[in-house]
Enzyme design. Sequence first.
Site, short mmCIF file in Angstrom:
data_model
loop_
_atom_site.label_atom_id
_atom_site.label_comp_id
_atom_site.label_asym_id
_atom_site.label_seq_id
_atom_site.Cartn_x
_atom_site.Cartn_y
_atom_site.Cartn_z
N GLY A 124 0.87 -1.33 -0.06
CA GLY A 124 0.08 0.01 -0.02
C GLY A 124 0.87 1.23 0.03
O GLY A 124 0.58 2.18 -0.69
N LYS B 89 -0.80 -16.17 -10.83
CA LYS B 89 -0.24 -15.77 -9.64
C LYS B 89 -0.70 -16.71 -8.49
O LYS B 89 0.06 -17.15 -7.61
CB LYS B 89 -0.59 -14.41 -9.37
CG LYS B 89 -0.30 -13.68 -8.00
CD LYS B 89 1.25 -13.14 -7.93
CE LYS B 89 1.57 -12.38 -6.82
NZ LYS B 89 1.90 -12.78 -5.51
N SER C 158 5.30 -14.23 1.91
CA SER C 158 4.46 -13.58 2.82
C SER C 158 3.64 -14.24 3.97
O SER C 158 3.26 -13.95 5.15
CB SER C 158 3.14 -12.73 1.83
OG SER C 158 2.56 -13.65 1.29
O1 KPL Z 1 4.22 -13.44 -3.84
C1 KPL Z 1 5.04 -14.10 -2.95
C2 KPL Z 1 4.60 -14.03 -1.51
O2 KPL Z 1 5.57 -13.90 -0.64
O3 KPL Z 1 3.38 -13.72 -1.06
C3 KPL Z 1 6.14 -14.68 -3.82
C4 KPL Z 1 6.10 -14.73 -5.26
C5 KPL Z 1 6.20 -15.99 -3.07
C6 KPL Z 1 7.51 -14.02 -3.15
O4 KPL Z 1 7.78 -13.86 -1.89
#
Ligand code: KPL
Length: 300
Positions: free
Chosen positions: A12, A181, A252
């Site tokens: 953000g 994604k 994440s």
């Molecule tokens: O999008 C990602 C996340 O951590 O949510 C990746 C592609 C795994 C990169 O850390």
Amino acid sequence: MSCHILGAGAIGLRFADKLLQQGVDVSLVLRDQAQLEAYQKVGSRIQVFSHSGLDEWSVPATLPTDADPIAQLLVTTKAFEAEEALTSVAHRLTPDSEIVLLLNGYGVQQRIAHSHSQLAIWAASTTEGANRNQSFTTRLAGEGLTQIGALSDSANGYPSGWENLNNLNLSSSIDEVLWRKLAINCCINPLTVLFDCQNGGLVTLPEARELLLDVAEEIEQVSGYLSKPLFEQSLAEQALYVAQQTGTNISSMLQDHHAQRRTEMGQITQAFIDIAKSAGLDTPVASELQIRLNALGVLR
Ligand code: KPL
């Protein structure tokens, strides 16, 4: 043009910085009074560190309960918070409001577009890497590409003020972008939690790599059945490539798990399982993965 940002996390703030650089008036919509006071304590300013230095901006903040109308809303909350966050500002939206959803996972974006079909709604997906080290401060881990595309009939071209944003591409098939994604996140995020490793560990740890290949194969099969295109190379190759490129990242999901926060498991692996199930397909690998993460106490 003015843009209100709901979700003052790393991404953000990164997008606040990008929009401010283009002359867009940015405001934050903070969760509650406590968050607003914390923001006032740091001088009501955001900081974005990158390889080219520090960008520091004074940015006004409001609460969801305020009354002033929102011309454009960028939602960068966790995927499981997005619907409620949007509801909290619904009284500030007008028929001309534009909404941009920059969320992980797959399904929430389409649900929001469905329930607000009268508004102009876009979804976006980014490979920008940004980490928040303190509140209202973010550090760029790397330049990435953002793809954005219409989710509702009245969303034409770019959202106002986004035309010249760096590294932004208009996609005519954002649903495919979001699915790709999701596929990558399904291959990487839960596995980093299971093996408690940086993304690069999935390339180097034989057991993790083997599981990644199995997850990828299952997603390839489901995607093929659903006619959802993935990548030119196999999903396994692409996921290993992303894991290697982001080798020192803590995903994440692993960051959330370490902090004992709710993770996006429900919007990532569970979303995949549910979509496959509604097409009558079994997902033994992803389902087993889900069971193993539940046993580890991963919150979702
Ligand atoms: O999008 C990602 C996340 O951590 O949510 C990746 C592609 C795994 C990169 O850390």
